[in-house]
Write a protein that holds these residues in place. Structure first.
Motif, mmCIF file in Angstrom:
data_model
loop_
_atom_site.group_PDB
_atom_site.id
_atom_site.type_symbol
_atom_site.label_atom_id
_atom_site.label_comp_id
_atom_site.label_asym_id
_atom_site.label_seq_id
_atom_site.Cartn_x
_atom_site.Cartn_y
_atom_site.Cartn_z
ATOM 1 N N ALA A 1 -7.652 5.879 4.113
ATOM 2 C CA ALA A 1 -6.758 6.702 4.923
ATOM 3 C C ALA A 1 -6.080 7.751 4.051
ATOM 4 O O ALA A 1 -5.662 7.470 2.930
ATOM 5 N N LEU A 2 -5.971 8.944 4.593
ATOM 6 C CA LEU A 2 -5.304 10.025 3.874
ATOM 7 C C LEU A 2 -3.838 9.690 3.646
ATOM 8 O O LEU A 2 -3.193 9.054 4.485
ATOM 9 N N SER A 3 -3.288 10.143 2.511
ATOM 10 C CA SER A 3 -1.895 9.830 2.187
ATOM 11 C C SER A 3 -1.290 10.922 1.305
ATOM 12 O O SER A 3 -1.980 11.850 0.865
ATOM 13 N N PHE A 4 0.003 10.762 1.038
ATOM 14 C CA PHE A 4 0.701 11.666 0.125
ATOM 15 C C PHE A 4 -0.071 11.846 -1.180
ATOM 16 O O PHE A 4 -0.081 12.935 -1.765
ATOM 17 N N ALA A 5 -0.686 10.764 -1.667
ATOM 18 C CA ALA A 5 -1.372 10.815 -2.959
ATOM 19 C C ALA A 5 -2.473 11.866 -2.958
ATOM 20 O O ALA A 5 -2.694 12.545 -3.969
ATOM 21 N N ALA B 1 -5.828 11.715 -16.768
ATOM 22 C CA ALA B 1 -6.582 10.553 -17.239
ATOM 23 C C ALA B 1 -5.872 9.257 -16.837
ATOM 24 O O ALA B 1 -6.521 8.282 -16.412
ATOM 25 N N ALA B 2 -4.552 9.248 -16.951
ATOM 26 C CA ALA B 2 -3.788 8.075 -16.522
ATOM 27 C C ALA B 2 -3.904 7.883 -15.014
ATOM 28 O O ALA B 2 -4.060 6.752 -14.515
ATOM 29 N N LEU B 3 -3.844 8.984 -14.268
ATOM 30 C CA LEU B 3 -3.973 8.896 -12.812
ATOM 31 C C LEU B 3 -5.347 8.368 -12.427
ATOM 32 O O LEU B 3 -5.470 7.567 -11.489
ATOM 33 N N GLU B 4 -6.384 8.794 -13.114
ATOM 34 C CA GLU B 4 -7.729 8.268 -12.862
ATOM 35 C C GLU B 4 -7.753 6.751 -13.020
ATOM 36 O O GLU B 4 -8.280 6.024 -12.160
ATOM 37 N N ALA B 5 -7.182 6.251 -14.114
ATOM 38 C CA ALA B 5 -7.175 4.801 -14.366
ATOM 39 C C ALA B 5 -6.390 4.049 -13.301
ATOM 40 O O ALA B 5 -6.769 2.938 -12.899
ATOM 41 N N MET B 6 -5.308 4.640 -12.810
ATOM 42 C CA MET B 6 -4.473 3.979 -11.807
ATOM 43 C C MET B 6 -5.085 4.052 -10.409
ATOM 44 O O MET B 6 -4.881 3.162 -9.580
ATOM 45 N N THR B 7 -5.844 5.116 -10.151
ATOM 46 C CA THR B 7 -6.442 5.298 -8.834
ATOM 47 C C THR B 7 -7.718 4.496 -8.665
ATOM 48 O O THR B 7 -8.024 4.021 -7.560
ATOM 49 N N ARG B 8 -8.468 4.319 -9.738
ATOM 50 C CA ARG B 8 -9.797 3.695 -9.665
ATOM 51 C C ARG B 8 -9.794 2.379 -8.885
ATOM 52 O O ARG B 8 -10.634 2.196 -7.988
ATOM 53 N N PRO B 9 -8.900 1.430 -9.158
ATOM 54 C CA PRO B 9 -8.964 0.160 -8.414
ATOM 55 C C PRO B 9 -8.420 0.233 -6.987
ATOM 56 O O PRO B 9 -8.554 -0.732 -6.232
ATOM 57 N N LEU B 10 -7.806 1.344 -6.629
ATOM 58 C CA LEU B 10 -7.169 1.469 -5.310
ATOM 59 C C LEU B 10 -7.975 2.310 -4.338
ATOM 60 O O LEU B 10 -7.797 2.204 -3.120
ATOM 61 N N ALA B 11 -8.847 3.142 -4.853
ATOM 62 C CA ALA B 11 -9.469 4.178 -4.030
ATOM 63 C C ALA B 11 -10.565 3.630 -3.132
ATOM 64 O O ALA B 11 -11.300 2.702 -3.497
ATOM 65 N N GLY B 12 -10.644 4.241 -1.956
ATOM 66 C CA GLY B 12 -11.788 4.114 -1.074
ATOM 67 C C GLY B 12 -12.319 5.512 -0.879
ATOM 68 O O GLY B 12 -12.676 6.183 -1.846
ATOM 69 N N ARG B 13 -12.312 5.963 0.366
ATOM 70 C CA ARG B 13 -12.658 7.355 0.603
ATOM 71 C C ARG B 13 -11.591 8.273 0.021
ATOM 72 O O ARG B 13 -11.881 9.366 -0.452
ATOM 73 N N VAL C 1 -12.557 11.615 -4.656
ATOM 74 C CA VAL C 1 -11.511 11.708 -3.645
ATOM 75 C C VAL C 1 -11.255 13.164 -3.285
ATOM 76 O O VAL C 1 -11.142 13.522 -2.104
ATOM 77 N N GLU C 2 -11.165 14.020 -4.302
ATOM 78 C CA GLU C 2 -10.948 15.445 -4.050
ATOM 79 C C GLU C 2 -12.055 16.012 -3.166
ATOM 80 O O GLU C 2 -11.780 16.759 -2.203
ATOM 81 N N ALA C 3 -13.296 15.681 -3.456
ATOM 82 C CA ALA C 3 -14.419 16.191 -2.665
ATOM 83 C C ALA C 3 -14.322 15.746 -1.208
ATOM 84 O O ALA C 3 -14.637 16.516 -0.290
ATOM 85 N N ASN C 4 -13.886 14.524 -0.970
ATOM 86 C CA ASN C 4 -13.720 14.036 0.394
ATOM 87 C C ASN C 4 -12.593 14.769 1.114
ATOM 88 O O ASN C 4 -12.658 14.978 2.330
ATOM 89 N N CYS C 5 -11.564 15.144 0.374
ATOM 90 C CA CYS C 5 -10.428 15.854 0.976
ATOM 91 C C CYS C 5 -10.791 17.281 1.349
ATOM 92 O O CYS C 5 -10.516 17.733 2.466
ATOM 93 N N VAL C 6 -11.378 18.001 0.411
ATOM 94 C CA VAL C 6 -11.524 19.441 0.605
ATOM 95 C C VAL C 6 -12.534 19.804 1.682
ATOM 96 O O VAL C 6 -12.595 20.956 2.118
ATOM 97 N N ALA D 1 0.823 -1.204 0.000
ATOM 98 C CA ALA D 1 0.000 0.000 0.000
ATOM 99 C C ALA D 1 0.860 1.258 0.000
ATOM 100 O O ALA D 1 0.538 2.242 -0.674
ATOM 101 N N ARG D 2 1.973 1.234 0.733
ATOM 102 C CA ARG D 2 2.885 2.380 0.738
ATOM 103 C C ARG D 2 3.441 2.631 -0.666
ATOM 104 O O ARG D 2 3.542 3.768 -1.125
ATOM 105 N N ALA D 3 3.806 1.538 -1.338
ATOM 106 C CA ALA D 3 4.336 1.670 -2.703
ATOM 107 C C ALA D 3 3.267 2.230 -3.640
ATOM 108 O O ALA D 3 3.571 3.047 -4.528
ATOM 109 N N ARG D 4 2.020 1.827 -3.442
ATOM 110 C CA ARG D 4 0.948 2.333 -4.293
ATOM 111 C C ARG D 4 0.715 3.825 -4.066
ATOM 112 O O ARG D 4 0.452 4.578 -5.011
#
Length: 210
Positions: free
Chosen positions: A156-160, A138-150, A187-192, A91-94
């Motif tokens: 959990a909040l992270s560097f990402a 767009a690439a970040l969206e594709a990479m984040t989609r399978p990893l994201a929760g809140r 994710v942005e909406a949950n952060c802000v 998870a840290r690597a992700r």
């Protein structure tokens, strides 16, 4: 501590969020990137960072750290609670993977120095930004989609997340279409909505135009 930065700098913004999240106090030193040649190129600032960039974190008198992700790593190791990296190694690597998509893959192509150079060549800096920021997100969206929760990686909040929020603000400022990025928008909406994101917003900084 002293944070040398610019209100609208996405890299400085990341560090502000981390400092606020961890409840750390600091003095803010504004570095005007836009007036004239930019204060980042002054001899005084180059002594702190020969790359002539922000942010610079003055940890103590005479001890300076540059590069926003290195600063985040320092803050995480020095003040590990509350955490910004998960304990699980994968998870840290992700988290770091998503962080570097922005930090290494998108942001270096959009910063002020690059924009000014593109304009000096007679090219359209806004078109340049669209060419790289849109596909990068767009690439970040594709990479984040399978990893994201809140948040970007699980719940959990992270560097990402700290890199995502300023990057989305930058994209909107230059008219990059973000409507096709549902995971990043969620994710942005949950952060802000969190208080430390609110107080770290660029528009609320001392050097922001009033």
């Amino acid at each position: 501590m002293k944070l040398h930065g610019f209100w609208r700098s996405t890299a400085t913004w990341r560090v502000r969020i981390a400092l606020a999240y961890k409840g750390l106090t600091y003095e803010y030193v504004a570095v005007d990137l836009l007036t004239g040649a930019g204060a980042q190129h002054s001899p005084e600032h180059r002594r702190l960072n020969p790359m002539a960039q922000v942010p610079v974190l003055e940890v103590e008198e005479g001890l300076y750290l540059t590069q926003s992700i290195a600063i985040l790593e320092y803050l995480e190791e020095r003040w590990p609670t509350p955490p910004l990296l998960p304990r699980d190694p994968l998870a840290r690597a992700r988290v770091r993977q998503l962080t570097e998509v922005i930090n290494a893959g998108i942001q270096p192509l959009q910063n002020t120095g690059v924009q000014r150079h593109v304009e000096s060549l007679g090219a359209d800096a806004r078109a340049w930004i669209h060419r790289f920021v849109g596909p990068g997100l767009a690439a970040l969206e594709a990479m984040t989609r399978p990893l994201a929760g809140r948040f970007s990686v699980g719940d959990a909040l992270s560097f990402a997340d700290l890199t995502l929020v300023p990057q989305m603000a930058f994209a909107r400022r230059f008219g990059v279409d973000v409507t096709g990025l549902p995971t990043l928008l969620r994710v942005e909406a949950n952060c802000v909505e969190l208080e430390f994101f609110k107080k770290s917003h660029a528009d609320l900084q001392p050097d922001a135009p009033r």
